[in-house]
Design a protein around this motif. Sequence first.
Motif, PDB file in Angstrom:
ATOM      1  N   ALA A 144       0.835  -1.197   0.000  1.00 63.10           N
ATOM      2  CA  ALA A 144       0.000   0.000   0.000  1.00 63.10           C
ATOM      3  C   ALA A 144       0.872   1.251   0.000  1.00 63.10           C
ATOM      4  O   ALA A 144       1.901   1.302   0.668  1.00 63.10           O
ATOM      5  CB  ALA A 144      -0.910  -0.014   1.215  1.00 63.10           C
ATOM      6  N   SER A 145       0.459   2.255  -0.785  1.00 68.93           N
ATOM      7  CA  SER A 145       1.234   3.487  -0.897  1.00 68.93           C
ATOM      8  C   SER A 145       0.273   4.673  -0.981  1.00 68.93           C
ATOM      9  O   SER A 145      -0.948   4.512  -0.961  1.00 68.93           O
ATOM     10  CB  SER A 145       2.130   3.447  -2.124  1.00 68.93           C
ATOM     11  OG  SER A 145       1.343   3.465  -3.301  1.00 68.93           O
ATOM     12  N   GLN A 146       0.849   5.854  -1.113  1.00 67.67           N
ATOM     13  CA  GLN A 146       0.037   7.059  -1.248  1.00 67.67           C
ATOM     14  C   GLN A 146      -0.840   7.007  -2.504  1.00 67.67           C
ATOM     15  O   GLN A 146      -1.896   7.626  -2.552  1.00 67.67           O
ATOM     16  CB  GLN A 146       0.924   8.307  -1.268  1.00 67.67           C
ATOM     17  CG  GLN A 146       1.479   8.680   0.091  1.00 67.67           C
ATOM     18  CD  GLN A 146       0.377   8.987   1.093  1.00 67.67           C
ATOM     19  OE1 GLN A 146      -0.548   9.735   0.802  1.00 67.67           O
ATOM     20  NE2 GLN A 146       0.494   8.408   2.268  1.00 67.67           N
ATOM     21  N   ALA A 147      -0.428   6.250  -3.498  1.00 63.53           N
ATOM     22  CA  ALA A 147      -1.247   6.086  -4.702  1.00 63.53           C
ATOM     23  C   ALA A 147      -2.577   5.428  -4.336  1.00 63.53           C
ATOM     24  O   ALA A 147      -3.637   5.829  -4.828  1.00 63.53           O
ATOM     25  CB  ALA A 147      -0.503   5.251  -5.739  1.00 63.53           C
ATOM     26  N   ASP A 148      -2.529   4.435  -3.444  1.00 64.16           N
ATOM     27  CA  ASP A 148      -3.751   3.778  -2.990  1.00 64.16           C
ATOM     28  C   ASP A 148      -4.624   4.756  -2.210  1.00 64.16           C
ATOM     29  O   ASP A 148      -5.853   4.769  -2.360  1.00 64.16           O
ATOM     30  CB  ASP A 148      -3.405   2.564  -2.127  1.00 64.16           C
ATOM     31  CG  ASP A 148      -2.704   1.492  -2.929  1.00 64.16           C
ATOM     32  OD1 ASP A 148      -3.379   0.803  -3.714  1.00 64.16           O
ATOM     33  OD2 ASP A 148      -1.483   1.351  -2.773  1.00 64.16           O
ATOM     34  N   THR A 149      -3.996   5.569  -1.387  1.00 65.29           N
ATOM     35  CA  THR A 149      -4.740   6.572  -0.614  1.00 65.29           C
ATOM     36  C   THR A 149      -5.470   7.530  -1.551  1.00 65.29           C
ATOM     37  O   THR A 149      -6.649   7.822  -1.357  1.00 65.29           O
ATOM     38  CB  THR A 149      -3.781   7.362   0.305  1.00 65.29           C
ATOM     39  OG1 THR A 149      -3.126   6.449   1.170  1.00 65.29           O
ATOM     40  CG2 THR A 149      -4.522   8.391   1.112  1.00 65.29           C
TER      41      THR A 149
ATOM     42  N   HIS B   3      -9.842  -3.662   1.657  1.00 65.74           N
ATOM     43  CA  HIS B   3      -8.508  -3.851   2.236  1.00 65.74           C
ATOM     44  C   HIS B   3      -7.913  -2.510   2.651  1.00 65.74           C
ATOM     45  O   HIS B   3      -7.411  -2.361   3.767  1.00 65.74           O
ATOM     46  CB  HIS B   3      -7.594  -4.553   1.233  1.00 65.74           C
ATOM     47  CG  HIS B   3      -6.175  -4.682   1.681  1.00 65.74           C
ATOM     48  ND1 HIS B   3      -5.804  -5.413   2.785  1.00 65.74           N
ATOM     49  CD2 HIS B   3      -5.031  -4.160   1.172  1.00 65.74           C
ATOM     50  CE1 HIS B   3      -4.491  -5.334   2.943  1.00 65.74           C
ATOM     51  NE2 HIS B   3      -4.007  -4.575   1.967  1.00 65.74           N
ATOM     52  N   ILE B   4      -7.963  -1.528   1.770  1.00 68.47           N
ATOM     53  CA  ILE B   4      -7.416  -0.204   2.079  1.00 68.47           C
ATOM     54  C   ILE B   4      -8.225   0.439   3.209  1.00 68.47           C
ATOM     55  O   ILE B   4      -7.657   1.049   4.124  1.00 68.47           O
ATOM     56  CB  ILE B   4      -7.392   0.697   0.818  1.00 68.47           C
ATOM     57  CG1 ILE B   4      -6.497   0.087  -0.266  1.00 68.47           C
ATOM     58  CG2 ILE B   4      -6.927   2.111   1.168  1.00 68.47           C
ATOM     59  CD1 ILE B   4      -5.058  -0.148   0.135  1.00 68.47           C
ATOM     60  N   LYS B   5      -9.539   0.259   3.197  1.00 72.09           N
ATOM     61  CA  LYS B   5     -10.411   0.810   4.242  1.00 72.09           C
ATOM     62  C   LYS B   5     -10.054   0.241   5.615  1.00 72.09           C
ATOM     63  O   LYS B   5     -10.176   0.927   6.631  1.00 72.09           O
ATOM     64  CB  LYS B   5     -11.865   0.510   3.893  1.00 72.09           C
ATOM     65  CG  LYS B   5     -12.869   1.102   4.849  1.00 72.09           C
ATOM     66  CD  LYS B   5     -14.275   0.753   4.400  1.00 72.09           C
ATOM     67  CE  LYS B   5     -15.277   1.237   5.411  1.00 72.09           C
ATOM     68  NZ  LYS B   5     -16.634   0.828   5.034  1.00 72.09           N
ATOM     69  N   SER B   6      -9.568  -1.008   5.639  1.00 69.63           N
ATOM     70  CA  SER B   6      -9.241  -1.655   6.917  1.00 69.63           C
ATOM     71  C   SER B   6      -8.098  -0.967   7.651  1.00 69.63           C
ATOM     72  O   SER B   6      -7.936  -1.141   8.854  1.00 69.63           O
ATOM     73  CB  SER B   6      -8.903  -3.134   6.703  1.00 69.63           C
ATOM     74  OG  SER B   6      -7.645  -3.269   6.066  1.00 69.63           O
ATOM     75  N   PHE B   7      -7.315  -0.153   6.963  1.00 67.09           N
ATOM     76  CA  PHE B   7      -6.216   0.568   7.600  1.00 67.09           C
ATOM     77  C   PHE B   7      -6.705   1.790   8.380  1.00 67.09           C
ATOM     78  O   PHE B   7      -5.935   2.390   9.123  1.00 67.09           O
ATOM     79  CB  PHE B   7      -5.181   1.010   6.556  1.00 67.09           C
ATOM     80  CG  PHE B   7      -4.364  -0.123   6.001  1.00 67.09           C
ATOM     81  CD1 PHE B   7      -3.264  -0.605   6.694  1.00 67.09           C
ATOM     82  CD2 PHE B   7      -4.698  -0.704   4.792  1.00 67.09           C
ATOM     83  CE1 PHE B   7      -2.508  -1.648   6.183  1.00 67.09           C
ATOM     84  CE2 PHE B   7      -3.944  -1.744   4.274  1.00 67.09           C
ATOM     85  CZ  PHE B   7      -2.852  -2.226   4.977  1.00 67.09           C
ATOM     86  N   GLY B   8      -7.941   2.188   8.169  1.00 63.70           N
ATOM     87  CA  GLY B   8      -8.508   3.345   8.864  1.00 63.70           C
ATOM     88  C   GLY B   8      -7.750   4.619   8.535  1.00 63.70           C
ATOM     89  O   GLY B   8      -7.402   4.888   7.390  1.00 63.70           O
TER      90      GLY B   8
ATOM     91  N   PHE C 242      -8.318   5.716  -3.357  1.00 58.79           N
ATOM     92  CA  PHE C 242      -9.327   5.373  -2.355  1.00 58.79           C
ATOM     93  C   PHE C 242     -10.181   6.597  -2.020  1.00 58.79           C
ATOM     94  O   PHE C 242     -11.410   6.528  -1.992  1.00 58.79           O
ATOM     95  CB  PHE C 242      -8.651   4.834  -1.090  1.00 58.79           C
ATOM     96  CG  PHE C 242      -9.607   4.504   0.019  1.00 58.79           C
ATOM     97  CD1 PHE C 242     -10.272   3.291   0.035  1.00 58.79           C
ATOM     98  CD2 PHE C 242      -9.842   5.408   1.049  1.00 58.79           C
ATOM     99  CE1 PHE C 242     -11.152   2.978   1.069  1.00 58.79           C
ATOM    100  CE2 PHE C 242     -10.719   5.110   2.077  1.00 58.79           C
ATOM    101  CZ  PHE C 242     -11.376   3.888   2.086  1.00 58.79           C
ATOM    102  N   GLN C 243      -9.537   7.729  -1.765  1.00 57.41           N
ATOM    103  CA  GLN C 243     -10.260   8.945  -1.416  1.00 57.41           C
ATOM    104  C   GLN C 243     -11.071   9.479  -2.589  1.00 57.41           C
ATOM    105  O   GLN C 243     -12.102  10.117  -2.391  1.00 57.41           O
ATOM    106  CB  GLN C 243      -9.292  10.005  -0.894  1.00 57.41           C
ATOM    107  CG  GLN C 243      -8.710   9.627   0.456  1.00 57.41           C
ATOM    108  CD  GLN C 243      -7.590  10.548   0.920  1.00 57.41           C
ATOM    109  OE1 GLN C 243      -6.996  11.267   0.119  1.00 57.41           O
ATOM    110  NE2 GLN C 243      -7.295  10.494   2.208  1.00 57.41           N
ATOM    111  N   ALA C 244     -10.639   9.209  -3.803  1.00 56.71           N
ATOM    112  CA  ALA C 244     -11.371   9.668  -4.975  1.00 56.71           C
ATOM    113  C   ALA C 244     -12.658   8.872  -5.193  1.00 56.71           C
ATOM    114  O   ALA C 244     -13.615   9.380  -5.775  1.00 56.71           O
ATOM    115  CB  ALA C 244     -10.499   9.563  -6.220  1.00 56.71           C
ATOM    116  N   LEU C 245     -12.705   7.644  -4.697  1.00 54.15           N
ATOM    117  CA  LEU C 245     -13.888   6.813  -4.895  1.00 54.15           C
ATOM    118  C   LEU C 245     -15.083   7.303  -4.082  1.00 54.15           C
ATOM    119  O   LEU C 245     -16.220   7.131  -4.486  1.00 54.15           O
ATOM    120  CB  LEU C 245     -13.580   5.356  -4.558  1.00 54.15           C
ATOM    121  CG  LEU C 245     -12.745   4.617  -5.584  1.00 54.15           C
ATOM    122  CD1 LEU C 245     -12.400   3.229  -5.090  1.00 54.15           C
ATOM    123  CD2 LEU C 245     -13.488   4.515  -6.901  1.00 54.15           C
TER     124      LEU C 245
END
Length: 136
Positions: free
Chosen positions: A30-35, A58-63, A38-41
């Motif tokens: 996971a990287s800032q690209a995923d962030t 999966h990304i959401k699980s990181f809170g 994720f935020q754009a969705l």
Amino acid sequence: MGFGDLKTNAGLKSLDEFLADNSYIEGFRASQADTTVFQALKSSPSAEFPHALRWYNHIKSFGNGITSFPGAKKDISAFTDASSSASAKASKAGGDDDDLDLFGSDDEEDAEAEKLKQERVKQYAEKKSKRTWCRC
């Protein structure tokens, strides 16, 4: 890599197809690209896009930890550029696999390489014929 507009089904489909073969947007963790993506969705993808949904959960699980992922923060336009997604789809659809020949097809012999090979074989044969064997 461009997914188009992530608010449309076409953009989500592109993201889903990408995530079918990749666990993350960039790299192997996971990287800032995923962030950024994720935020754009804004909301969870529908079950129609199972790979995007898996990735989203999966990304959401990181809170709140998603803001501390490694990597440089990029604007969403780096991932949703419509022109790059169109060219990626065009190259995928075109099936042009002639860019790199990993196994050296016989039907694509390079004349210059063949000439060089023949010269080297000739030099080797001449050198071998000049050798004298000594039985000491």
